[in-house]
Scaffold this motif. Structure first.
Motif, PDB file in Angstrom:
ATOM      1  N   ALA A  15       0.823  -1.207   0.000  1.00  0.00           N
ATOM      2  CA  ALA A  15       0.000   0.000   0.000  1.00  0.00           C
ATOM      3  C   ALA A  15       0.856   1.255   0.000  1.00  0.00           C
ATOM      4  N   THR A  16       2.157   1.103   0.251  1.00  0.00           N
ATOM      5  CA  THR A  16       3.070   2.240   0.265  1.00  0.00           C
ATOM      6  C   THR A  16       4.475   1.748  -0.054  1.00  0.00           C
ATOM      7  N   ALA A  17       5.357   2.674  -0.403  1.00  0.00           N
ATOM      8  CA  ALA A  17       6.752   2.287  -0.654  1.00  0.00           C
ATOM      9  C   ALA A  17       7.463   2.055   0.677  1.00  0.00           C
ATOM     10  N   PHE A  18       8.351   1.069   0.704  1.00  0.00           N
ATOM     11  CA  PHE A  18       9.139   0.839   1.906  1.00  0.00           C
ATOM     12  C   PHE A  18      10.450   0.166   1.554  1.00  0.00           C
ATOM     13  N   GLU A  19      11.324   0.132   2.523  1.00  0.00           N
ATOM     14  CA  GLU A  19      12.638  -0.486   2.369  1.00  0.00           C
ATOM     15  C   GLU A  19      12.472  -1.969   2.051  1.00  0.00           C
ATOM     16  N   ARG A  20      13.104  -2.430   0.994  1.00  0.00           N
ATOM     17  CA  ARG A  20      12.928  -3.807   0.538  1.00  0.00           C
ATOM     18  C   ARG A  20      13.807  -4.809   1.270  1.00  0.00           C
ATOM     19  N   THR A  21      14.520  -4.376   2.281  1.00  0.00           N
ATOM     20  CA  THR A  21      15.281  -5.321   3.098  1.00  0.00           C
ATOM     21  C   THR A  21      14.454  -5.704   4.318  1.00  0.00           C
ATOM     22  N   ALA A  22      14.989  -6.627   5.093  1.00  0.00           N
ATOM     23  CA  ALA A  22      14.266  -7.123   6.262  1.00  0.00           C
ATOM     24  C   ALA A  22      14.545  -6.304   7.515  1.00  0.00           C
ATOM     25  N   ILE A  23      15.212  -5.186   7.395  1.00  0.00           N
ATOM     26  CA  ILE A  23      15.656  -4.453   8.574  1.00  0.00           C
ATOM     27  C   ILE A  23      14.491  -3.977   9.446  1.00  0.00           C
ATOM     28  N   TRP A  24      13.337  -3.719   8.837  1.00  0.00           N
ATOM     29  CA  TRP A  24      12.194  -3.193   9.585  1.00  0.00           C
ATOM     30  C   TRP A  24      11.179  -4.267   9.983  1.00  0.00           C
ATOM     31  N   TRP A  25      11.459  -5.516   9.637  1.00  0.00           N
ATOM     32  CA  TRP A  25      10.516  -6.580   9.965  1.00  0.00           C
ATOM     33  C   TRP A  25      10.450  -6.814  11.468  1.00  0.00           C
ATOM     34  N   PRO A  26       9.273  -7.167  11.998  1.00  0.00           N
ATOM     35  CA  PRO A  26       9.173  -7.572  13.406  1.00  0.00           C
ATOM     36  C   PRO A  26       9.691  -8.996  13.589  1.00  0.00           C
ATOM     37  N   ARG A  27       9.498  -9.541  14.765  1.00  0.00           N
ATOM     38  CA  ARG A  27      10.060 -10.856  15.085  1.00  0.00           C
ATOM     39  C   ARG A  27       9.302 -12.018  14.432  1.00  0.00           C
ATOM     40  N   ARG A  28       8.105 -11.742  13.905  1.00  0.00           N
ATOM     41  CA  ARG A  28       7.345 -12.778  13.211  1.00  0.00           C
ATOM     42  C   ARG A  28       6.799 -12.205  11.904  1.00  0.00           C
ATOM     43  N   VAL A  29       6.967 -12.952  10.822  1.00  0.00           N
ATOM     44  CA  VAL A  29       6.426 -12.536   9.522  1.00  0.00           C
ATOM     45  C   VAL A  29       5.701 -13.712   8.886  1.00  0.00           C
ATOM     46  N   ILE A  30       4.666 -13.396   8.128  1.00  0.00           N
ATOM     47  CA  ILE A  30       3.898 -14.396   7.398  1.00  0.00           C
ATOM     48  C   ILE A  30       4.211 -14.262   5.914  1.00  0.00           C
TER      49      ILE A  30
ATOM     50  N   ILE B 165      11.957 -15.867   1.769  1.00  0.00           N
ATOM     51  CA  ILE B 165      11.778 -14.961   2.906  1.00  0.00           C
ATOM     52  C   ILE B 165      12.597 -15.441   4.100  1.00  0.00           C
ATOM     53  N   ARG B 166      12.638 -16.735   4.308  1.00  0.00           N
ATOM     54  CA  ARG B 166      13.438 -17.299   5.406  1.00  0.00           C
ATOM     55  C   ARG B 166      14.910 -16.951   5.219  1.00  0.00           C
ATOM     56  N   ALA B 167      15.408 -17.001   3.990  1.00  0.00           N
ATOM     57  CA  ALA B 167      16.807 -16.681   3.717  1.00  0.00           C
ATOM     58  C   ALA B 167      17.106 -15.201   3.948  1.00  0.00           C
ATOM     59  N   ALA B 168      16.111 -14.337   3.695  1.00  0.00           N
ATOM     60  CA  ALA B 168      16.317 -12.900   3.847  1.00  0.00           C
ATOM     61  C   ALA B 168      16.127 -12.416   5.275  1.00  0.00           C
ATOM     62  N   ALA B 169      15.446 -13.193   6.090  1.00  0.00           N
ATOM     63  CA  ALA B 169      15.085 -12.760   7.438  1.00  0.00           C
ATOM     64  C   ALA B 169      16.249 -12.905   8.404  1.00  0.00           C
ATOM     65  N   PRO B 170      16.321 -12.036   9.409  1.00  0.00           N
ATOM     66  CA  PRO B 170      17.300 -12.226  10.481  1.00  0.00           C
ATOM     67  C   PRO B 170      17.087 -13.576  11.167  1.00  0.00           C
ATOM     68  N   ALA B 171      18.134 -14.080  11.775  1.00  0.00           N
ATOM     69  CA  ALA B 171      18.084 -15.422  12.362  1.00  0.00           C
ATOM     70  C   ALA B 171      16.983 -15.571  13.397  1.00  0.00           C
ATOM     71  N   GLN B 172      16.694 -14.484  14.137  1.00  0.00           N
ATOM     72  CA  GLN B 172      15.707 -14.570  15.210  1.00  0.00           C
ATOM     73  C   GLN B 172      14.276 -14.404  14.724  1.00  0.00           C
ATOM     74  N   THR B 173      14.082 -14.168  13.436  1.00  0.00           N
ATOM     75  CA  THR B 173      12.740 -13.946  12.903  1.00  0.00           C
ATOM     76  C   THR B 173      12.068 -15.272  12.576  1.00  0.00           C
ATOM     77  N   ALA B 174      10.856 -15.454  13.083  1.00  0.00           N
ATOM     78  CA  ALA B 174      10.064 -16.638  12.760  1.00  0.00           C
ATOM     79  C   ALA B 174       9.268 -16.364  11.496  1.00  0.00           C
ATOM     80  N   VAL B 175       9.333 -17.296  10.540  1.00  0.00           N
ATOM     81  CA  VAL B 175       8.598 -17.172   9.284  1.00  0.00           C
ATOM     82  C   VAL B 175       7.456 -18.181   9.286  1.00  0.00           C
ATOM     83  N   ILE B 176       6.253 -17.692   8.995  1.00  0.00           N
ATOM     84  CA  ILE B 176       5.047 -18.511   8.977  1.00  0.00           C
ATOM     85  C   ILE B 176       4.539 -18.590   7.552  1.00  0.00           C
TER      86      ILE B 176
END
Length: 252
Positions: free
Chosen positions: A164-179, A200-211
């Motif tokens: 819905a808006t432009a944002f940084e395409r890296t995972a730096i702003w992701w929370p601890r859980r992403v779907i 997405i799992r490869a791009a996410a920080p190690a502590q991020t859970a991917v659903i």
């Protein structure tokens, strides 16, 4: 890997997803129940999956046709010990907070009327912010600061991320859980979109859970999904049709 049952709400009913084409959704016909009434279906899904988490997509809110406030308050009161992940098309933190306050107020009013359980017995509401609706990325930080443990849904269709808006395409702003939400697969029996979850799992920080979400047909799909490193998978149709369920979910 955890199975998380999904409840799609539209026009007061639980509806069956059809490849994310929401205009095609109709009241659910499920082998688990003889009704599309939300609380009955919610209890049946939780029993069938053995889950303590329920994902709810309020399609009325997402489509800007009105949130199911009364229904959500009733589900929260009736499902103690459950985490309710609620996607209601939040554009920002304010819209999320306003809806949560309305659910809270409705629940309090109903509890006084019905002598319902006290607040500490209510299901926990967890906000799910979908990229197809989210305009203000600061909403995630604000929800986290408020202790709500927000979840980000990376919404995809036809292989493209919906935003819905432009944002940084890296995972730096992701929370601890992403779907990893692949709308094309939701309500389909085409198999899960393993490639998107792996990317997405490869791009996410190690502590991020991917659903993961959608496409599950059977136990073999669950095993393949688990090998992607996903911590959980959102499932509806395969539970309603008894293609998976207790005790199969115990062994995945």
């Amino acid at each position: 890997m955890q199975v998380i049952p999904v409840l799609d709400l539209l026009d007061g009913h639980v509806v069956r997803a059809v490849r994310g084409e929401r205009t095609a959704y109709r009241p659910i016909r499920s082998s688990l129940a003889t009704t599309s009434e939300p609380l009955h279906i919610a209890r049946a899904l939780l029993a069938a999956s053995g889950a303590r988490t329920l994902y709810i997509a309020d399609l009325g809110a997402i489509l800007q046709q009105g949130a199911h406030v009364e229904t959500l308050a009733a589900l929260r009161a009736a499902l103690p010990g459950t985490d309710i992940w609620l996607d209601a098309g939040y554009a920002d933190y304010s819209s999320m907070h306003t809806l949560f306050e309305r659910i809270e107020a409705t629940g309090k009013r109903n509890s006084h009327r019905d002598n319902a359980p006290p607040a500490h017995d209510l299901a926990t509401l967890v906000p799910v912010f979908g990229t197809e609706s989210l305009h203000d990325l600061d909403a995630l930080c604000a929800a986290d600061a408020a202790g709500l443990s927000p979840i980000l849904s990376l919404d995809h269709r036809a292989g493209q991320l919906l935003t819905a808006t432009a944002f940084e395409r890296t995972a730096i702003w992701w929370p601890r859980r992403v779907i990893a939400m692949t709308l094309d697969q939701v309500g389909s029996y085409d198999g899960p979109d393993l490639a998107t979850v792996e990317r997405i799992r490869a791009a996410a920080p190690a502590q991020t859970a991917v659903i993961g979400a959608g496409g599950i047909r059977d136990r073999d799909d669950m095993a393949a999904a688990a090998r992607t490193g996903a911590s959980a998978w959102l499932v509806a149709s395969a539970l309603h049709d008894r293609r998976i369920g207790m005790p199969l979910t115990e062994s995945t």
